[in-house]
Design a protein around this motif. Structure first.
Motif, short mmCIF file in Angstrom:
data_model
loop_
_atom_site.label_atom_id
_atom_site.label_comp_id
_atom_site.label_asym_id
_atom_site.label_seq_id
_atom_site.Cartn_x
_atom_site.Cartn_y
_atom_site.Cartn_z
N UNK A 11 1.03 -1.09 0.10
CA UNK A 11 0.03 0.10 -0.01
C UNK A 11 0.83 1.16 -0.02
N UNK A 12 1.94 1.30 0.90
CA UNK A 12 2.67 2.44 0.78
C UNK A 12 3.62 2.70 -0.19
N UNK A 13 4.27 1.63 -1.05
CA UNK A 13 4.76 1.67 -2.28
C UNK A 13 3.84 2.18 -3.23
N UNK A 14 2.48 1.88 -3.39
CA UNK A 14 1.62 2.23 -4.54
C UNK A 14 1.51 3.69 -4.28
N UNK A 15 1.18 4.15 -2.96
CA UNK A 15 0.90 5.70 -2.87
C UNK A 15 2.29 6.25 -3.16
N UNK A 16 3.43 5.99 -2.71
CA UNK A 16 4.50 6.67 -3.14
C UNK A 16 4.91 6.63 -4.51
N UNK A 17 4.56 5.86 -5.22
CA UNK A 17 4.95 5.72 -6.73
C UNK A 17 3.76 6.66 -7.60
N UNK A 18 2.74 6.61 -7.31
CA UNK A 18 1.58 7.35 -7.69
C UNK A 18 1.73 9.00 -7.29
N UNK A 26 -1.18 -1.50 -15.16
CA UNK A 26 -0.13 -2.47 -15.52
C UNK A 26 1.29 -1.81 -15.41
N UNK A 27 1.00 -0.36 -15.69
CA UNK A 27 2.35 0.38 -15.36
C UNK A 27 2.98 0.05 -13.97
N UNK A 28 1.87 0.52 -13.00
CA UNK A 28 2.34 0.53 -11.64
C UNK A 28 2.82 -0.95 -11.20
N UNK A 29 2.14 -1.91 -11.78
CA UNK A 29 2.62 -3.11 -11.37
C UNK A 29 3.97 -3.61 -11.90
N UNK A 30 4.43 -2.86 -13.38
CA UNK A 30 5.54 -3.12 -13.75
C UNK A 30 6.70 -2.41 -13.01
N UNK A 31 6.51 -1.09 -12.52
CA UNK A 31 7.14 -0.24 -11.69
C UNK A 31 7.42 -0.92 -10.05
N UNK A 32 6.49 -1.57 -9.69
CA UNK A 32 6.73 -2.28 -8.15
C UNK A 32 7.30 -3.53 -8.46
N UNK A 33 7.04 -4.23 -9.50
CA UNK A 33 7.99 -5.59 -9.87
C UNK A 33 9.36 -5.42 -10.14
N UNK A 34 9.89 -3.97 -10.50
CA UNK A 34 11.25 -3.79 -10.72
C UNK A 34 11.89 -4.22 -9.31
#
Length: 104
Positions: A11-18, A26-34
């Motif tokens: 949850x924190x990673x998602x909020x930080x990226x956005x 899909x872009x978010x999933x790719x960025x987290x999966x890095x």
């Protein structure tokens, strides 16, 4: 990586990226999966919940590669929530690191 560790920080990673840039799922999933392996099936329910709780808002944008994409954007309420989570993470990780250092 331990599944429970990932659930706790996703949850924190998602909020930080956005917060840096509006993103589609899909872009978010790719960025987290890095950095952290995560299944898309885990991400989308989280995005729906964060949107329902008004931490995120969505909008459609045209894509050159197919149908319009649903982008996620951080709301002001989401920014406040993210900042609270960051402070909690700092305190938590500091305490865990102290345990690790003492135990090694």
């Amino acid at each position: 990586m331990n599944v429970q560790f990932k659930k706790g920080v996703l949850e924190l990673c998602v909020l930080l990226l956005i917060s840096k840039k509006d993103q589609y799922g899909y872009e978010l999933a790719q960025n987290i999966s890095d950095k952290i392996e995560v299944a898309e099936g885990t991400l989308y329910p989280l995005l729906r919940r964060l949107t329902k709780e008004e931490y995120l808002t969505t909008y459609l944008a045209e894509s050159t590669e197919g149908p319009p994409r649903k982008y996620y954007s951080l709301t002001e309420k989401g920014m406040d929530y993210m900042q609270m989570l960051v402070e909690e993470w700092k305190q938590f990780s500091l305490a865990v690191n102290q345990f690790v250092e003492e135990g090694m």
